[in-house]
Scaffold this motif. Structure first.
Motif, short mmCIF file in Angstrom:
data_model
loop_
_atom_site.label_atom_id
_atom_site.label_comp_id
_atom_site.label_asym_id
_atom_site.label_seq_id
_atom_site.Cartn_x
_atom_site.Cartn_y
_atom_site.Cartn_z
N PRO A 260 0.81 -1.22 0.00
CA PRO A 260 0.00 0.00 0.00
C PRO A 260 0.84 1.27 0.00
N ALA A 261 1.95 1.28 0.74
CA ALA A 261 2.79 2.48 0.77
C ALA A 261 3.37 2.80 -0.59
N ASP A 262 3.65 1.78 -1.40
CA ASP A 262 4.19 2.00 -2.74
C ASP A 262 3.07 2.29 -3.74
N ALA A 263 1.90 1.74 -3.51
CA ALA A 263 0.77 2.01 -4.41
C ALA A 263 0.45 3.49 -4.44
N GLU A 264 0.64 4.16 -3.32
CA GLU A 264 0.37 5.60 -3.27
C GLU A 264 1.30 6.38 -4.20
#
Length: 497
Positions: A478-482
């Protein structure tokens, strides 16, 4: 324990005793001493501008370089241990300055041949410092032999750009004071791989085992002093990943253990390396798979294309033993963002193909996001017992990979958002035939984009859904999806007329 005992053990194994039944041994503890400061930062330092850079101060990390010395067995590609020989190498450590931030796991990887590059570090550094890992890169190198087996079969013009960024000569040219002491045993007359001189350091396996022992022993005077090391993972993403395939395949995981009998290495991940491509046996599964440790292989589109063309079957996943094999479409073998110190990779313009649309657009889609998610999944498998996701394989038609008639991209495999919702046809260097190592893509025309999506807003909406699906599948954090932006832009949907 002394390596004389290990040599006896190796003799028993070569005589037909299965490795799993042989008495496990603890390798000898190497000596470690800090490298004196010189006028330069260490080779491959994350503090230097370049592909390995990260703001360590902001991340709360420190970097230290040490000499690692000891006796390690010289082992042939066939797994025969000949004798123990002395070595001096270096390790480059990055660790949280505050022990409270350390998550208990150290990532190790051998630097690659070209430019002493930390390929795994480049791909996962943001994730590592975000999650509180420690990292140790280490050198496996030799004095340049004539001829150099690293370039066996290469034309002189192919090898020329790389001759100055390999072997100990490159390291000493960079900083003689730091790297003059380094040395490994190497004898081309006694070590071969696939009928040619073995380009890998014969002591590689023993050095990796001794490094893991050093890290997990938690010596209060050692390089990890103040940190409680519980786990060591291999995360090796370049040609030197071959040494870890050899290590597991030859049963070193079972042979070399901690004093309490637990593993030295708690998980293995290798990527961007088709094991056996640099001579020797073609293997995709180690023949002596550990019963207590995951072994994960990650192929980009380049390596999977290699296997398809050469009719090398893809292995099946397993939970017992813990095996995962990923064919990730739309990822290149190498990007300009991945090159090592002093490495210059030609582009289409450099080879006179700057007007060829098949060659002009490099794809540098974020391999690091997929690599980080897979490393995170492997960590959860070790710590929580949660198995990593299983992925389908790329579909084949004989010695060709099947491409979708609408998108032009591969069918099957791990499918990032830019493949599920594409804006280009992704190729590998061998398919494009541009005369460069870097992989290229052929962007869709505005007309094709509008025919597929109608408007940019529709494309963006589908892309965001593909991102959410990729997170759910376990291949994107999720942190990289942002941070993951659509590949196409609104301008790409507008005709030039």
């Amino acid at each position: 324990m002394r390596f004389a005992t290990i040599l006896m053990l190796a003799g028993a194994i070569s005589a037909g005793v299965p490795m799993a039944q042989a008495l496990a041994e603890t390798p000898p503890m190497p000596l470690v001493s800090q490298v004196p400061d010189s006028a330069q930062l260490p080779l491959g330092s994350a503090l230097r501008p370049g592909t390995e850079y990260i703001d360590l101060d902001r991340a709360g990390y420190v970097e230290e370089e040490y000499y690692l010395t000891g006796l390690a067995p010289a082992i042939t590609a066939a797994g025969e241990t000949l004798f123990a020989a002395p070595y001096v190498t270096r390790i480059l450590i990055r660790k949280p300055a505050d022990p409270a931030r350390f998550n208990g796991t150290v990532i190790i990887e051998p630097f690659t041949w070209f430019g002493e590059r930390g390929a795994g570090w480049i791909l996962t550094r943001d994730y590592l410092v975000r999650q509180g890992y420690a990292y140790v890169g280490y050198t496996l190198n030799i004095n340049r032999p004539e001829p150099d087996p690293k370039f066996a079969g290469w034309a002189p013009e192919e090898a020329a750009p790389y001759l100055g960024i390999v072997n100990f000569e490159f390291m000493r040219d960079y900083d003689y004071a730091r790297y003059a002491p380094l040395g490994f045993y190497f004898d081309p007359a006694r070590f071969e791989r696939g009928g040619a001189v073995d380009p890998f350091v014969p002591q590689s396996q023993g050095v990796g085992a001794q490094l893991a022992l050093l890290l997990k022993s938690n010596d209060p005077d050692g390089p990890m002093a103040g940190l409680d090391v519980e786990r060591v993972y291999v995360n090796s993403w370049a040609v030197t990943a071959q040494v870890w395939m050899d290590y597991v395949d030859q049963g070193r995981h079972q042979q070399w253990r901690m004093p309490d009998g637990s593993p030295l290495i708690d998980a293995y991940m290798t990527g961007r390396m088709a094991h056996g491509e640099v001579g020797g046996e073609v293997l995709r599964i180690p023949r002596q798979m550990p019963a207590d440790t995951p072994f994960v292989t990650v192929f980009t589109q380049s390596e999977l294309n290699h296997d398809v063309v050469n009719a090398i079957p893809a292995p099946q996943d397993s939970d017992d033993p813990q095996l995962r094999f990923y064919e990730v479409t739309g990822l290149p073998h190498l990007r300009l963002a991945d090159v090592g110190t002093g490495e210059i990779e030609p582009t289409a313009e450099d080879v006179g193909r700057g007007d060829d649309p098949m060659c002009t657009t490099l794809y540098d889609e974020p391999v690091e996001y997929v690599a980080s998610a897979l490393l995170d999944g492997m960590d959860k498998w070790v710590r929580n017992g949660t198995p990593m996701p299983r992925a389908e394989r790329v579909q084949r038609n004989g010695n060709s990979a099947v491409r979708d008639e609408v998108t032009g991209n591969l069918v099957g495999g791990v499918r990032p958002p830019w493949i599920v919702v594409p804006s280009a046809v992704y190729m590998v260097a061998e398919e494009a035939g541009c005369g460069i190592v870097l992989d290229t893509k052929l962007p869709y025309s505005p007309e094709r984009l509008r025919a597929m999506y109608g408007t940019y807003a529709n494309y963006e909406r589908q892309y965001e859904q593909a991102k959410a699906d990729f997170v759910e599948q376990g291949y994107l954090l999720p942190a990289d999806a942002e941070k993951l932006e659509p590949i196409a832009s609104p301008e790409d949907f507008r005709s030039s007329e």
